[in-house]
Write a protein that holds these residues in place. Sequence first.
Motif, PDB file in Angstrom:
ATOM      1  N   TYR A 179      -1.615  -4.655  14.951  1.00 55.84           N
ATOM      2  CA  TYR A 179      -2.578  -4.693  13.853  1.00 55.84           C
ATOM      3  C   TYR A 179      -2.871  -3.305  13.292  1.00 55.84           C
ATOM      4  O   TYR A 179      -2.833  -2.302  13.997  1.00 55.84           O
ATOM      5  CB  TYR A 179      -3.894  -5.330  14.330  1.00 55.84           C
ATOM      6  CG  TYR A 179      -3.723  -6.728  14.859  1.00 55.84           C
ATOM      7  CD1 TYR A 179      -3.450  -7.786  14.001  1.00 55.84           C
ATOM      8  CD2 TYR A 179      -3.818  -6.979  16.225  1.00 55.84           C
ATOM      9  CE1 TYR A 179      -3.273  -9.074  14.494  1.00 55.84           C
ATOM     10  CE2 TYR A 179      -3.654  -8.264  16.727  1.00 55.84           C
ATOM     11  CZ  TYR A 179      -3.383  -9.306  15.845  1.00 55.84           C
ATOM     12  OH  TYR A 179      -3.207 -10.573  16.337  1.00 55.84           O
ATOM     13  N   ASP A 181      -5.954  -1.654  10.625  1.00 55.99           N
ATOM     14  CA  ASP A 181      -7.165  -1.881   9.838  1.00 55.99           C
ATOM     15  C   ASP A 181      -6.875  -1.493   8.390  1.00 55.99           C
ATOM     16  O   ASP A 181      -6.827  -0.313   8.047  1.00 55.99           O
ATOM     17  CB  ASP A 181      -8.317  -1.051  10.401  1.00 55.99           C
ATOM     18  CG  ASP A 181      -9.627  -1.276   9.637  1.00 55.99           C
ATOM     19  OD1 ASP A 181      -9.594  -1.904   8.552  1.00 55.99           O
ATOM     20  OD2 ASP A 181     -10.678  -0.818  10.111  1.00 55.99           O
ATOM     21  N   ALA A 182      -6.660  -2.486   7.535  1.00 59.24           N
ATOM     22  CA  ALA A 182      -6.313  -2.242   6.130  1.00 59.24           C
ATOM     23  C   ALA A 182      -7.454  -2.614   5.196  1.00 59.24           C
ATOM     24  O   ALA A 182      -7.241  -2.906   4.017  1.00 59.24           O
ATOM     25  CB  ALA A 182      -5.058  -3.022   5.765  1.00 59.24           C
ATOM     26  N   SER A 183      -8.689  -2.573   5.701  1.00 57.38           N
ATOM     27  CA  SER A 183      -9.831  -2.993   4.895  1.00 57.38           C
ATOM     28  C   SER A 183     -10.037  -2.110   3.663  1.00 57.38           C
ATOM     29  O   SER A 183     -10.622  -2.542   2.670  1.00 57.38           O
ATOM     30  CB  SER A 183     -11.108  -3.017   5.749  1.00 57.38           C
ATOM     31  OG  SER A 183     -11.314  -1.774   6.392  1.00 57.38           O
ATOM     32  N   LEU A 185      -7.912  -1.391   1.609  1.00 55.86           N
ATOM     33  CA  LEU A 185      -7.108  -1.996   0.547  1.00 55.86           C
ATOM     34  C   LEU A 185      -7.528  -3.440   0.291  1.00 55.86           C
ATOM     35  O   LEU A 185      -6.779  -4.226  -0.276  1.00 55.86           O
ATOM     36  CB  LEU A 185      -5.626  -1.967   0.930  1.00 55.86           C
ATOM     37  CG  LEU A 185      -5.000  -0.585   1.109  1.00 55.86           C
ATOM     38  CD1 LEU A 185      -3.558  -0.712   1.578  1.00 55.86           C
ATOM     39  CD2 LEU A 185      -5.060   0.188  -0.188  1.00 55.86           C
ATOM     40  N   ASN A 186      -8.748  -3.779   0.716  1.00 48.92           N
ATOM     41  CA  ASN A 186      -9.260  -5.143   0.572  1.00 48.92           C
ATOM     42  C   ASN A 186      -8.406  -6.156   1.333  1.00 48.92           C
ATOM     43  O   ASN A 186      -8.305  -7.323   0.950  1.00 48.92           O
ATOM     44  CB  ASN A 186      -9.353  -5.546  -0.910  1.00 48.92           C
ATOM     45  CG  ASN A 186     -10.363  -4.707  -1.666  1.00 48.92           C
ATOM     46  OD1 ASN A 186     -11.446  -4.416  -1.160  1.00 48.92           O
ATOM     47  ND2 ASN A 186     -10.011  -4.300  -2.877  1.00 48.92           N
ATOM     48  N   MET A 187      -7.783  -5.654   2.390  1.00 46.98           N
ATOM     49  CA  MET A 187      -7.072  -6.534   3.304  1.00 46.98           C
ATOM     50  C   MET A 187      -7.911  -6.661   4.563  1.00 46.98           C
ATOM     51  O   MET A 187      -8.912  -5.963   4.744  1.00 46.98           O
ATOM     52  CB  MET A 187      -5.684  -5.969   3.632  1.00 46.98           C
ATOM     53  CG  MET A 187      -4.773  -5.846   2.420  1.00 46.98           C
ATOM     54  SD  MET A 187      -3.229  -4.936   2.747  1.00 46.98           S
ATOM     55  CE  MET A 187      -2.406  -6.066   3.860  1.00 46.98           C
ATOM     56  N   SER A 188      -7.508  -7.528   5.437  1.00 54.21           N
ATOM     57  CA  SER A 188      -8.261  -7.754   6.656  1.00 54.21           C
ATOM     58  C   SER A 188      -8.308  -6.503   7.531  1.00 54.21           C
ATOM     59  O   SER A 188      -7.351  -5.725   7.571  1.00 54.21           O
ATOM     60  CB  SER A 188      -7.629  -8.900   7.445  1.00 54.21           C
ATOM     61  OG  SER A 188      -8.150  -8.972   8.752  1.00 54.21           O
ATOM     62  N   SER A 191      -5.354  -6.732   9.861  1.00 57.31           N
ATOM     63  CA  SER A 191      -4.098  -7.117   9.214  1.00 57.31           C
ATOM     64  C   SER A 191      -2.936  -6.882  10.174  1.00 57.31           C
ATOM     65  O   SER A 191      -2.946  -5.919  10.951  1.00 57.31           O
ATOM     66  CB  SER A 191      -3.883  -6.297   7.947  1.00 57.31           C
ATOM     67  OG  SER A 191      -4.887  -6.553   6.998  1.00 57.31           O
ATOM     68  N   ASP A 195       2.274  -6.869   7.458  1.00 52.15           N
ATOM     69  CA  ASP A 195       1.627  -7.110   6.166  1.00 52.15           C
ATOM     70  C   ASP A 195       1.032  -5.825   5.604  1.00 52.15           C
ATOM     71  O   ASP A 195       1.101  -5.570   4.397  1.00 52.15           O
ATOM     72  CB  ASP A 195       0.529  -8.162   6.307  1.00 52.15           C
ATOM     73  CG  ASP A 195       1.087  -9.559   6.529  1.00 52.15           C
ATOM     74  OD1 ASP A 195       2.299  -9.748   6.303  1.00 52.15           O
ATOM     75  OD2 ASP A 195       0.316 -10.451   6.941  1.00 52.15           O
ATOM     76  N   ALA A 196       0.418  -5.025   6.475  1.00 54.94           N
ATOM     77  CA  ALA A 196      -0.233  -3.799   6.011  1.00 54.94           C
ATOM     78  C   ALA A 196       0.787  -2.826   5.427  1.00 54.94           C
ATOM     79  O   ALA A 196       0.584  -2.270   4.340  1.00 54.94           O
ATOM     80  CB  ALA A 196      -1.006  -3.143   7.156  1.00 54.94           C
ATOM     81  N   GLY A 199       2.517  -4.071   2.216  1.00 58.13           N
ATOM     82  CA  GLY A 199       1.624  -4.151   1.071  1.00 58.13           C
ATOM     83  C   GLY A 199       1.039  -2.831   0.625  1.00 58.13           C
ATOM     84  O   GLY A 199       0.154  -2.802  -0.247  1.00 58.13           O
TER      85      GLY A 199
END
Length: 222
Positions: A179, A181-183, A185-188, A191, A195-196, A199
């Motif tokens: 994982y 932390d992609a917050s 970028l308005n991702m979870s 993440s 995906d991180a 994206g």
Amino acid sequence: MSLVFQPPAAERINVIGVPGTGKSYWARTYVRNIHRLVIFDIFRECDHLGTVYTLEEFMGRAAEGEFENGVLRAVVHPDYNLELSENQEEVIATLLDHVKNCTYYGEETGIVLENATAPPMLRRLAAGGRHEGISMLIAGQRYHSQFPPVVRGTSNRIIAYRQTEPEDLRDLRQRMGKYVDASLLNMSAQSSTEDAIAGLPDRWYVDFQQSTGPVLRPPIRG
């Protein structure tokens, strides 16, 4: 320019990303204040970072011990009469045995190293160059197919710009963990690594170090 920075000899950095995402800018920003630096510059884009030498000139001066002490900012151009994969980076790796106590920056490893295979002296440099005071920064486009296993395996820092190929994302997940932390970028905040990294917008990157884990970073400023 204030040349006051020298990375620890154990530093092994891999910088990866598809073209145009910012990897070369990151690498050149990182090395611009290093006071003992050797760049293998295959596209002649780093001339502003030091004194330019042909491969033959650098070979002669290094073998004579000219670069053993003091400030060194060497930008080495390859011999364009030879294939880039024709052991030219191996020559540089061999010459660094004469230079010592410096940072080696190699660009576009996928072009220079045929089939992501590291020749013997480059393997030795990656695995044991720290004993000669040599740190390394290697940049390329594809993590799985262009970085030799010894270069991936000895790295202690990964700067990952956008990657999209499944095998590259798989290998990055294995190194970085599941994982990121992609917050920002308005991702979870949890993440998946795949995906991180897939994206990431241009200039954003994930900075992985063993001590901190993967950390999302905004574009650097020069």
